[in-house]
Enzyme design. Structure first.
Site, PDB file in Angstrom:
ATOM      1  N   GLY A 111       1.008   5.774  -5.864  1.00  0.00           N
ATOM      2  CA  GLY A 111       1.043   5.331  -4.472  1.00  0.00           C
ATOM      3  C   GLY A 111       1.326   6.479  -3.541  1.00  0.00           C
TER       4      GLY A 111
ATOM      5  N   LYS B 144      10.092   7.776  -6.697  1.00  0.00           N
ATOM      6  CA  LYS B 144       9.767   7.976  -5.286  1.00  0.00           C
ATOM      7  C   LYS B 144      10.327   9.330  -4.862  1.00  0.00           C
ATOM      8  CE  LYS B 144      10.007   3.050  -4.249  1.00  0.00           C
ATOM      9  NZ  LYS B 144      10.612   1.997  -3.401  1.00  0.00           N
TER      10      LYS B 144
ATOM     11  N   ASP C  12      12.287  -2.513   6.239  1.00  0.00           N
ATOM     12  CA  ASP C  12      10.846  -2.285   6.147  1.00  0.00           C
ATOM     13  C   ASP C  12      10.216  -3.333   5.257  1.00  0.00           C
ATOM     14  OD1 ASP C  12       8.456  -1.016   6.737  1.00  0.00           O
ATOM     15  OD2 ASP C  12       8.629   0.402   5.087  1.00  0.00           O
TER      16      ASP C  12
END
Length: 203
Positions: A81, A103, A196
């Site tokens: 991603g 991440k 978010d």
């Protein structure tokens, strides 16, 4: 908020977030000159995104990792991603022999001591959560100027992809909403607010 208006807010937000921060106000002024309320709603979302520890950063400043690269006890397998928050990789935990998601904090934020401290503080807080509807945080670390967080690797597809195929049935939508609410309630009970939350962040 009505569905049509929310769709417009979402479209404007996605267009604005792709622009450099200094160009967003001008874009919104041109995109919706007669609707100050609409501009305000989009600007509020942009402000929340800017205050998140995974703030948007140009992809050109994100260090891309190659398969085989090591971050602590994790070996990068593949990129899975990419977005304003940085890049997300599938990696292999060499100790526990399991796949995880890694991440990587954008390099622009990795130069800011306050952002690094917030990144570590929020990762530790999230790591203390244990709920079936919240992704599990396994580890955080630093390798040179690369700051990263290792989390549970969740299979399947995002809610955004599911919605793209068409409307959800009422029962299915209610079941998804219940699971989201359960996860949020657990986070809120621990004093954590997700700023978010959107279909792309829900698997």
């Amino acid at each position: 908020m009505q569905a049509e208006r929310w769709k417009k807010v979402e479209e404007l937000y996605e267009a604005a977030i792709a622009l450099p921060p200094e160009k967003r106000a001008e874009f919104l002024a041109q995109a919706c000159p007669a609707d100050a309320g609409l501009r305000g709603e989009v600007q509020s979302l942009l402000a929340q995104q800017a205050d998140s520890f995974l703030e948007s950063a140009p992809l050109s400043v994100i260090k891309t990792l190659s398969p085989g690269a090591k971050l602590g006890n994790f070996e990068i397998v593949e990129l899975i991603g990419r977005g304003g928050m940085g890049e997300v990789y599938r990696a292999r935990d060499s100790r526990l022999k399991r796949d995880v998601a890694i991440k990587v904090l954008p390099a622009g934020l990795a130069r800011d001591p306050d952002r690094i401290a917030r990144f570590e503080r929020e990762a530790r807080a999230a790591g203390g959560l244990n709920h079936p509807n919240i992704i599990a945080v396994h580890d955080i670390g630093r390798d040179g100027d690369t700051y990263w967080i290792a989390t549970e690797l969740v299979g399947g597809e995002s809610l955004a992809k599911v919605i793209e195929r068409g409307p959800l049935g009422v029962l299915r939508a209610l079941e998804i909403a219940r699971q989201i609410a359960d996860g949020l309630a657990a986070a809120h009970a621990a004093g954590i607010v997700h700023r978010d939350l959107k279909p792309a962040n829900i698997m």
